[in-house]
Scaffold this active site. Structure first.
Site, PDB file in Angstrom:
ATOM      1  N   PRO A   1     104.484  18.169 101.655  1.00 10.28           N
ATOM      2  CA  PRO A   1     104.069  19.531 101.336  1.00 10.28           C
ATOM      3  C   PRO A   1     104.791  19.981 100.071  1.00 10.28           C
ATOM      4  CG  PRO A   1     105.498  19.494 103.296  1.00 10.28           C
ATOM      5  CD  PRO A   1     105.221  18.071 102.924  1.00 10.28           C
TER       6      PRO A   1
ATOM      7  N   CYS B   1     114.040  23.479 103.041  1.00  4.37           N
ATOM      8  CA  CYS B   1     113.913  24.229 101.788  1.00  4.37           C
ATOM      9  C   CYS B   1     115.289  24.620 101.227  1.00  4.37           C
ATOM     10  CB  CYS B   1     113.080  25.482 102.041  1.00  4.37           C
ATOM     11  SG  CYS B   1     112.810  26.429 100.544  1.00  4.37           S
TER      12      CYS B   1
ATOM     13  N   LYS C   1     110.645  18.485 109.209  1.00  4.15           N
ATOM     14  CA  LYS C   1     111.052  17.869 107.938  1.00  4.15           C
ATOM     15  C   LYS C   1     112.367  18.505 107.545  1.00  4.15           C
ATOM     16  CE  LYS C   1     109.269  17.051 103.240  1.00  4.15           C
ATOM     17  NZ  LYS C   1     109.909  18.073 102.434  1.00  4.15           N
TER      18      LYS C   1
ATOM     19  N   ASP D   1     112.305   9.984  96.344  1.00  5.09           N
ATOM     20  CA  ASP D   1     112.340   9.015  95.243  1.00  5.09           C
ATOM     21  C   ASP D   1     111.405   7.824  95.414  1.00  5.09           C
ATOM     22  OD1 ASP D   1     114.255  10.781  94.442  1.00  5.09           O
ATOM     23  OD2 ASP D   1     115.935   9.387  94.554  1.00  5.09           O
TER      24      ASP D   1
ATOM     25  N   GLY E   1     106.287  12.897  97.495  1.00  4.61           N
ATOM     26  CA  GLY E   1     106.125  14.175  96.813  1.00  4.61           C
ATOM     27  C   GLY E   1     105.907  14.006  95.313  1.00  4.61           C
TER      28      GLY E   1
HETATM   29  C1  LIG Z   1     107.075  21.673  93.484  1.00  4.13           C
HETATM   30  C2  LIG Z   1     107.651  21.295  94.824  1.00  4.13           C
HETATM   31  C3  LIG Z   1     107.387  22.095  95.927  1.00  4.13           C
HETATM   32  C4  LIG Z   1     107.890  21.740  97.171  1.00  4.13           C
HETATM   33  N1  LIG Z   1     107.581  22.494  98.275  1.00  4.13           N
HETATM   34  C5  LIG Z   1     107.967  22.080  99.509  1.00  4.13           C
HETATM   35  C6  LIG Z   1     107.571  22.765 100.678  1.00  4.13           C
HETATM   36  O1  LIG Z   1     106.875  23.781 100.637  1.00  4.13           O
HETATM   37  N2  LIG Z   1     107.998  22.287 101.882  1.00  4.13           N
HETATM   38  C7  LIG Z   1     108.794  21.178 101.992  1.00  4.13           C
HETATM   39  O2  LIG Z   1     109.168  20.772 103.090  1.00  4.13           O
HETATM   40  N3  LIG Z   1     109.186  20.507 100.885  1.00  4.13           N
HETATM   41  C8  LIG Z   1     108.778  20.921  99.661  1.00  4.13           C
HETATM   42  N4  LIG Z   1     109.141  20.203  98.561  1.00  4.13           N
HETATM   43  C9  LIG Z   1     109.957  18.992  98.744  1.00  4.13           C
HETATM   44  C10 LIG Z   1     109.073  17.773  98.901  1.00  4.13           C
HETATM   45  O3  LIG Z   1     108.244  17.889 100.033  1.00  4.13           O
HETATM   46  C11 LIG Z   1     109.942  16.495  99.026  1.00  4.13           C
HETATM   47  O4  LIG Z   1     110.722  16.602 100.195  1.00  4.13           O
HETATM   48  C12 LIG Z   1     110.859  16.290  97.849  1.00  4.13           C
HETATM   49  O5  LIG Z   1     110.194  16.517  96.625  1.00  4.13           O
HETATM   50  C13 LIG Z   1     111.465  14.877  97.854  1.00  4.13           C
HETATM   51  O6  LIG Z   1     110.465  13.908  97.847  1.00  4.13           O
HETATM   52  P1  LIG Z   1     110.022  13.147  96.479  1.00  4.13           P
HETATM   53  O7  LIG Z   1     111.259  12.482  95.922  1.00  4.13           O
HETATM   54  O8  LIG Z   1     108.973  12.184  96.926  1.00  4.13           O
HETATM   55  O9  LIG Z   1     109.534  14.206  95.554  1.00  4.13           O
HETATM   56  C14 LIG Z   1     108.689  20.572  97.312  1.00  4.13           C
HETATM   57  C15 LIG Z   1     108.945  19.776  96.183  1.00  4.13           C
HETATM   58  C16 LIG Z   1     108.441  20.104  94.954  1.00  4.13           C
HETATM   59  C17 LIG Z   1     108.727  19.214  93.783  1.00  4.13           C
END
Ligand SMILES: Cc1cc2nc3c(=O)[nH]c(=O)nc-3n(C[C@H](O)[C@H](O)[C@H](O)COP(=O)(O)O)c2cc1C
Length: 378
Positions: A22, A107, A149, A212, A234
């Site tokens: 998300p 968050c 999460k 990552d 993400g």
């Molecule tokens: C722009 C943005 C918005 C995000 N919004 C949420 C959110 O609403 N809820 C949530 O659990 N994580 C949120 N995240 C975190 C991501 O879900 C994820 O946990 C985080 O980016 C790490 O994963 P990644 O390395 O694959 O990006 C957000 C991340 C980004 C970059």
């Protein structure tokens, strides 16, 4: 170790063990559809607040839009009050026909942690359990799985993930997703996959690893290293929805590395903009599309003037005219493969918490004020 080929969350079976993380402002109906067109997975809606939903807040309701082809509706819910979260879960099941509810306990945004929400909440073990129990009980009659999460903890001195895993399991959660960073780290540094492995070894429910994953090979490596049941992706798919094609192939035992030419990227941009316009109308859809331009063009030679114009695009016709000027044969920039994208930022020296938050770990007596609009997620 053999790779998992699907993911089971309670009664829900996902054809490939891949979840779109998300992301506030990103994972709306249009983006979820765009990604789902690439490959199987679970595509989670942007976070909405329990209070906003229960009180009928219009902005919250407006975010609960689903594409006509979205047969598995999955929503992330935020909340700090067990009663509100339970009621919101009931509304999601009864009125919106969701098939999966994820609870946000990760968050890092100060506006949220200041009130004890998001990544601050798991410190209060009793309250965390109570919130999960209320959500699980509300969703159970509909046979809808509830997952949580979270992050590793508030900071390295206040880790919560192993307790959170135990509490989630005891409360009847169908899985726990772990972003291998603390709240204090926000998006900086490297995700700690070791913590994901530790959690997977300590609970019986599925653990989803997050943090990552920039390429399909990273997802495979994460699952192999940690024993996670699946991955949550993400930032790696920002401007690269085709990553879900590669991920589905990888978990199907095939190695696929999609390297679109600039012409193919332009076609994906057009499709994204078109879906946004379908869901939001042309004016808002184009405005929303602008934030994706730099991710799509990352590493390509397209010049500053082109990027600026695309960043101001206000109609599909204007978009078409601009995209027509791109060099369709330009190959995908190999330098971008495996490279971080999206927000990274720097660590926080101090996580903003309610006064005395760390003094006790139960939290059942806490009265927390919850925003109807908790903002930017994370
Ligand atoms: C722009 C943005 C918005 C995000 N919004 C949420 C959110 O609403 N809820 C949530 O659990 N994580 C949120 N995240 C975190 C991501 O879900 C994820 O946990 C985080 O980016 C790490 O994963 P990644 O390395 O694959 O990006 C957000 C991340 C980004 C970059």
């Amino acid at each position: 170790m053999s790779l998992p080929s699907s993911l089971t969350l309670g009664s829900l079976r996902v054809d490939t063990p891949v979840v779109l993380a998300p992301m506030a402002g990103i994972t709306n109906a249009a983006y979820r559809r765009l990604c789902a067109e690439q490959g199987a997975g679970l595509y989670v809606c942007e976070m909405i607040t329990s209070r906003g939903l229960v009180e009928g807040d219009q902005h919250t309701r407006d975010m609960l839009v689903f594409d006509e082809l979205e047969t598995t509706r999955s929503v992330q819910l935020y909340g700090t009050d067990p009663v509100y979260v339970g009621k919101a879960a009931e509304i999601l099941c009864a009125e919106y026909g969701v098939a999966h509810i994820d609870l946000n306990f990760g968050c890092p945004v100060p506006k949220v942690t200041r009130k004890g929400g998001g990544g601050a909440l798991p410190w209060k073990r009793g309250l965390l359990g109570r919130i999960l129990e209320h959500a699980v009980a509300a969703a159970a009659p509909y046979d809808v799985p509830v997952t949580m999460k979270t992050r590793k903890g508030i900071d390295e001195d206040h880790l919560t993930y192993l307790d959170a895993g135990r509490i989630a399991q005891e409360a009847g959660a169908a899985a726990i997703a772990l972003h291998g960073r603390t709240v204090a780290q926000a998006y900086s540094g490297e995700a700690d996959w070791g913590a994901i492995g530790e959690l997977a070894a300590s609970v019986d429910i599925p653990v989803l690893g997050n943090g990552d994953i920039w390429e399909a090979a990273d997802a495979v490596r994460m699952v192999e290293q940690t024993g996670a049941a699946g991955v949550v992706v993400g930032r790696g798919c920002l401007g690269r929805p085709w990553l879900f094609r590669d991920l589905a192939a990888a978990f199907g035992g095939e190695e696929v590395k999609t390297l679109p030419t600039l012409g193919e990227v332009a076609a994906m941009m057009r499709r994204h903009a078109e879906l946004l316009c379908q869901h939001m109308g042309e004016e808002r859809g184009c405005k929303e599309f602008r934030k994706h331009v730099s991710w799509y063009l990352k590493g390509f030679a397209a010049g500053g003037e082109m990027r600026r114009s695309l960043g101001l695009v206000d109609s599909l016709a204007a978009l078409d005219a601009l995209l027509a000027d791109l060099d369709v044969d330009e190959p995908f920039p190999a330098s971008e493969l495996g490279a971080p994208r999206g927000r990274q930022g720097s660590p926080r020296s101090k996580v903003v918490l309610p006064e005395g938050w760390l003094d006790e770990t139960d939290g059942l007596g806490c009265v927390l004020t919850e925003d109807a609009d908790a903002g930017s997620g994370g």
